[in-house]
Design a protein around this motif. Structure first.
Motif, PDB file in Angstrom:
ATOM      1  N   LEU A   1     -10.253   6.661  13.894  1.00  0.00           N
ATOM      2  CA  LEU A   1     -11.079   6.376  12.925  1.00  0.00           C
ATOM      3  C   LEU A   1     -10.892   4.959  12.404  1.00  0.00           C
ATOM      4  CD1 LEU A   1     -11.593   9.882  11.192  1.00  0.00           C
ATOM      5  CD2 LEU A   1     -13.375   8.598  12.085  1.00  0.00           C
ATOM      6  N   PRO A   2     -12.082   4.066  12.432  1.00  0.00           N
ATOM      7  CA  PRO A   2     -11.971   2.920  11.673  1.00  0.00           C
ATOM      8  C   PRO A   2     -11.292   3.006  10.181  1.00  0.00           C
ATOM      9  CG  PRO A   2     -13.911   2.995  12.418  1.00  0.00           C
ATOM     10  CD  PRO A   2     -13.438   4.455  12.604  1.00  0.00           C
ATOM     11  N   VAL A   3     -10.249   1.945   9.763  1.00  0.00           N
ATOM     12  CA  VAL A   3      -9.752   2.034   8.567  1.00  0.00           C
ATOM     13  C   VAL A   3     -10.841   1.765   7.676  1.00  0.00           C
ATOM     14  CG1 VAL A   3      -8.251   0.889   6.993  1.00  0.00           C
ATOM     15  CG2 VAL A   3      -7.408   1.015   9.375  1.00  0.00           C
ATOM     16  N   PRO A   4     -11.009   2.739   6.422  1.00  0.00           N
ATOM     17  CA  PRO A   4     -12.327   2.370   5.656  1.00  0.00           C
ATOM     18  C   PRO A   4     -12.053   1.013   4.901  1.00  0.00           C
ATOM     19  CG  PRO A   4     -11.316   4.586   5.438  1.00  0.00           C
ATOM     20  CD  PRO A   4     -10.468   3.743   6.298  1.00  0.00           C
ATOM     21  N   HIS A   5     -13.450   0.378   4.867  1.00  0.00           N
ATOM     22  CA  HIS A   5     -13.381  -0.804   4.066  1.00  0.00           C
ATOM     23  C   HIS A   5     -12.707  -0.819   2.654  1.00  0.00           C
ATOM     24  CE1 HIS A   5     -15.082  -4.497   2.814  1.00  0.00           C
ATOM     25  NE2 HIS A   5     -15.271  -4.231   1.633  1.00  0.00           N
ATOM     26  N   GLY A   6     -11.733  -1.672   2.568  1.00  0.00           N
ATOM     27  CA  GLY A   6     -10.913  -2.038   1.413  1.00  0.00           C
ATOM     28  C   GLY A   6      -9.511  -1.414   1.362  1.00  0.00           C
ATOM     29  N   LEU A   7      -9.344  -0.760   2.273  1.00  0.00           N
ATOM     30  CA  LEU A   7      -7.991   0.140   2.446  1.00  0.00           C
ATOM     31  C   LEU A   7      -6.975  -0.428   2.969  1.00  0.00           C
ATOM     32  CD1 LEU A   7      -9.775   2.596   1.201  1.00  0.00           C
ATOM     33  CD2 LEU A   7      -8.484   3.982   2.707  1.00  0.00           C
ATOM     34  N   SER A   8      -5.635  -0.411   2.638  1.00  0.00           N
ATOM     35  CA  SER A   8      -4.642  -1.113   3.251  1.00  0.00           C
ATOM     36  C   SER A   8      -4.215  -0.161   4.479  1.00  0.00           C
ATOM     37  CB  SER A   8      -3.568  -1.355   2.391  1.00  0.00           C
ATOM     38  OG  SER A   8      -2.926   0.067   2.028  1.00  0.00           O
ATOM     39  N   TYR A   9      -3.289  -0.767   5.415  1.00  0.00           N
ATOM     40  CA  TYR A   9      -2.700   0.045   6.348  1.00  0.00           C
ATOM     41  C   TYR A   9      -1.944   1.396   5.924  1.00  0.00           C
ATOM     42  CZ  TYR A   9      -3.735  -2.803  10.507  1.00  0.00           C
ATOM     43  OH  TYR A   9      -4.145  -3.567  11.601  1.00  0.00           O
ATOM     44  N   VAL A  10      -1.372   1.137   4.972  1.00  0.00           N
ATOM     45  CA  VAL A  10      -0.485   2.100   4.111  1.00  0.00           C
ATOM     46  C   VAL A  10      -1.328   3.311   3.693  1.00  0.00           C
ATOM     47  CG1 VAL A  10       0.980   2.950   2.177  1.00  0.00           C
ATOM     48  CG2 VAL A  10       1.493   0.807   3.558  1.00  0.00           C
ATOM     49  N   GLU A  11      -2.435   2.836   2.912  1.00  0.00           N
ATOM     50  CA  GLU A  11      -3.451   3.851   2.437  1.00  0.00           C
ATOM     51  C   GLU A  11      -3.734   4.715   3.498  1.00  0.00           C
ATOM     52  OE1 GLU A  11      -5.025   2.092  -1.723  1.00  0.00           O
ATOM     53  OE2 GLU A  11      -5.659   0.802   0.141  1.00  0.00           O
ATOM     54  N   ALA A  12      -4.434   3.950   4.714  1.00  0.00           N
ATOM     55  CA  ALA A  12      -5.405   4.485   5.930  1.00  0.00           C
ATOM     56  C   ALA A  12      -4.287   5.339   6.434  1.00  0.00           C
ATOM     57  CB  ALA A  12      -5.690   3.403   6.802  1.00  0.00           C
ATOM     58  N   ALA A  13      -2.999   5.152   6.555  1.00  0.00           N
ATOM     59  CA  ALA A  13      -2.001   5.933   7.372  1.00  0.00           C
ATOM     60  C   ALA A  13      -1.947   7.415   6.369  1.00  0.00           C
ATOM     61  CB  ALA A  13      -0.761   5.574   7.459  1.00  0.00           C
ATOM     62  N   ALA A  14      -2.361   7.522   5.162  1.00  0.00           N
ATOM     63  CA  ALA A  14      -2.058   8.519   4.395  1.00  0.00           C
ATOM     64  C   ALA A  14      -3.318   9.422   4.727  1.00  0.00           C
ATOM     65  CB  ALA A  14      -2.106   8.188   2.807  1.00  0.00           C
ATOM     66  N   LEU A  15      -4.258   9.075   5.610  1.00  0.00           N
ATOM     67  CA  LEU A  15      -5.571  10.091   5.483  1.00  0.00           C
ATOM     68  C   LEU A  15      -5.497  10.919   6.628  1.00  0.00           C
ATOM     69  CD1 LEU A  15      -8.332   7.073   5.238  1.00  0.00           C
ATOM     70  CD2 LEU A  15      -7.301   8.627   3.380  1.00  0.00           C
ATOM     71  N   PRO A  16      -5.129  10.535   7.803  1.00  0.00           N
ATOM     72  CA  PRO A  16      -5.585  11.659   8.988  1.00  0.00           C
ATOM     73  C   PRO A  16      -5.328  13.001   8.752  1.00  0.00           C
ATOM     74  CG  PRO A  16      -4.946   9.467   9.776  1.00  0.00           C
ATOM     75  CD  PRO A  16      -4.763   9.452   8.285  1.00  0.00           C
ATOM     76  N   GLU A  17      -3.737  13.280   8.488  1.00  0.00           N
ATOM     77  CA  GLU A  17      -3.346  14.567   8.547  1.00  0.00           C
ATOM     78  C   GLU A  17      -4.017  15.499   7.537  1.00  0.00           C
ATOM     79  OE1 GLU A  17      -1.033  18.128   9.567  1.00  0.00           O
ATOM     80  OE2 GLU A  17      -1.728  16.604  10.657  1.00  0.00           O
ATOM     81  N   ALA A  18      -3.659  14.933   6.301  1.00  0.00           N
ATOM     82  CA  ALA A  18      -4.408  15.740   5.205  1.00  0.00           C
ATOM     83  C   ALA A  18      -6.006  16.049   5.381  1.00  0.00           C
ATOM     84  CB  ALA A  18      -3.865  15.042   3.855  1.00  0.00           C
ATOM     85  N   PHE A  19      -6.741  14.870   5.764  1.00  0.00           N
ATOM     86  CA  PHE A  19      -8.234  14.997   5.422  1.00  0.00           C
ATOM     87  C   PHE A  19      -8.780  15.862   6.687  1.00  0.00           C
ATOM     88  CE2 PHE A  19     -10.002  11.743   2.618  1.00  0.00           C
ATOM     89  CZ  PHE A  19      -8.729  11.700   1.660  1.00  0.00           C
ATOM     90  N   PHE A  20      -8.096  15.475   7.983  1.00  0.00           N
ATOM     91  CA  PHE A  20      -8.546  16.475   8.909  1.00  0.00           C
ATOM     92  C   PHE A  20      -8.404  17.918   8.694  1.00  0.00           C
ATOM     93  CE2 PHE A  20      -8.914  12.864  11.427  1.00  0.00           C
ATOM     94  CZ  PHE A  20      -9.234  12.830  12.680  1.00  0.00           C
ATOM     95  N   THR A  21      -7.063  18.017   8.289  1.00  0.00           N
ATOM     96  CA  THR A  21      -6.587  19.768   7.715  1.00  0.00           C
ATOM     97  C   THR A  21      -7.671  20.221   6.748  1.00  0.00           C
ATOM     98  OG1 THR A  21      -4.248  19.112   8.372  1.00  0.00           O
ATOM     99  CG2 THR A  21      -4.673  21.002   6.961  1.00  0.00           C
ATOM    100  N   VAL A  22      -7.829  19.338   5.593  1.00  0.00           N
ATOM    101  CA  VAL A  22      -8.726  19.769   4.571  1.00  0.00           C
ATOM    102  C   VAL A  22     -10.375  20.204   4.972  1.00  0.00           C
ATOM    103  CG1 VAL A  22      -9.892  19.255   2.479  1.00  0.00           C
ATOM    104  CG2 VAL A  22      -7.323  19.066   2.833  1.00  0.00           C
ATOM    105  N   TRP A  23     -10.767  19.027   5.759  1.00  0.00           N
ATOM    106  CA  TRP A  23     -12.195  19.319   6.126  1.00  0.00           C
ATOM    107  C   TRP A  23     -12.085  20.733   7.037  1.00  0.00           C
ATOM    108  CZ3 TRP A  23     -16.357  17.219   4.348  1.00  0.00           C
ATOM    109  CH2 TRP A  23     -17.348  17.572   4.810  1.00  0.00           C
ATOM    110  N   SER A  24     -11.149  20.770   8.184  1.00  0.00           N
ATOM    111  CA  SER A  24     -11.343  21.764   9.102  1.00  0.00           C
ATOM    112  C   SER A  24     -11.313  23.212   8.380  1.00  0.00           C
ATOM    113  CB  SER A  24     -10.098  21.734  10.158  1.00  0.00           C
ATOM    114  OG  SER A  24     -10.147  22.864  11.020  1.00  0.00           O
TER     115      SER A  24
END
Length: 338
Positions: free
Chosen positions: A110-133
């Motif tokens: 997924l594109p890094v959301p506007h305004g987020l750093s790489y460190v912040e973006a790396a914190a997204l996929p596992e938790a966000f995919f798991t929560v949404w699913s």
């Protein structure tokens, strides 16, 4: 490339910075120059020998990354967002994320959301995919038959999964309650959007939930504990409630009064994400891009980063994860000296 490898199953000290060959992307995959790698509880389980990677997946730990696409099969039909070399992305991977380069299915980028750093973006996929699913797809958190937004109880309110669930659900208008093991974590959960943080060490979360909902209970429970929490989760649920179990940190066995499940028309669901197909994860990615990425770009949700570590500090990062002191995410920053 440099990578953090598991020398032998055991404690955090078995993690070592090593040299490895760069992976080669296959059909429908891209190669990412990794800027940051998220750390998750399953990484600890893999290090201990309890959660091996699926067949054909790298033996390196790491399930989420952020960085720059440097090559791969970008003409594949799964390139829903027109990604190209040089684009900044975050990605869910089944392994190999603790490295300077990582192969990822294009459909899980997924594109890094506007305004987020790489460190912040790396914190997204596992938790966000798991929560949404689990919360939104399987447990169907939405509106009830009267059109009212449903309520959610989150266990582990200070964990990466817990923080993501609180943020996403509250940003979408749902009333959220969260359990945690300290007053500090409870107040942090409330700052993130929870209507009430519940200290499970000093409060009965069933009683608090019943009191806060006028005796009705919540519509959905997200549980990372399992064990003896399950019968209490059932007591927290309203009629037609749904329990989503995503981990069993508190044990794999319990006793349940099935009559309560029958009489209150409850649904109990359990799932893990790592071994699911790329097509399945692609469906989650598309929902996140449509429903959640605008909230990130607009600032309604901001990843909660608790600590970052250099690649040489893998053992320290895992010790922090095991201590349960953190509130939010722990990230390896490949831009730090190593």
């Amino acid at each position: 490339m440099k990578a953090i490898a598991i020398a032998a199953y055991g404690g955090p000290e078995v993690l070592h910075l090593v040299e490895r060959d760069r992976p080669v992307p296959g059909a429908g995959e891209v190669l990412i120059r990794v800027a940051a790698s998220g750390i998750n509880r399953p990484d600890v389980s893999q290090r201990e020998g309890n959660y091996p990677p699926p067949p054909g997946i790298s033996d390196l730990p790491g399930l989420e990354i952020a960085g720059e696409i440097v090559g791969g099969d970008l003409s594949h039909s799964s390139n829903a967002w027109g990604l190209k070399a040089g684009d900044e992305v975050c990605a869910l991977v089944a392994g190999g994320g603790y490295a300077e380069y990582c192969v990822a299915p294009l459909a899980q980028c997924l594109p890094v959301p506007h305004g987020l750093s790489y460190v912040e973006a790396a914190a997204l996929p596992e938790a966000f995919f798991t929560v949404w699913s689990n919360v939104f797809d399987r447990a169907r958190l939405g509106r009830n038959e009267d059109g009212e937004l449903e309520t959610l109880l989150v266990h582990g309110g200070g964990s990466g999964i817990g923080v993501a669930a609180i943020q996403i659900a509250s940003a979408l208008g749902h009333r959220v309650f969260a359990t945690a093991g300290s007053e500090e974590k409870c107040r942090a959960a409330e700052r993130l959007g929870a209507a009430r943080g519940i200290n499970y060490r000093s409060e009965d979360f069933v009683a608090v939930v019943k009191d806060m909902t006028g005796g009705r209970g919540v519509d959905v429970v997200l549980d990372i504990v399992g064990g003896d929490y399950i019968p209490r989760d059932i007591d927290c649920l309203a009629f037609d409630g749904r329990l989503a179990l995503v981990a069993v940190l508190g044990g794999t066995e319990t006793h349940v009064d099935l009559l309560k499940v029958l009489m209150r028309r409850l649904t109990v669901s359990g799932s893990t994400l790592r071994a699911r197909s790329v097509k399945f994860k692609q469906g989650i990615a598309r929902q996140l891009e449509e429903r959640v990425w605008p909230l990130l770009a607009g600032g309604q949700i901001r990843p909660a980063i608790y600590a970052t570590f250099a690649p040489t500090e893998g053992p320290e990062a895992h010790r922090l994860m095991e201590s349960n002191r953190h509130i939010g995410k722990i990230v390896i920053d490949w831009g730090r000296p190593h």
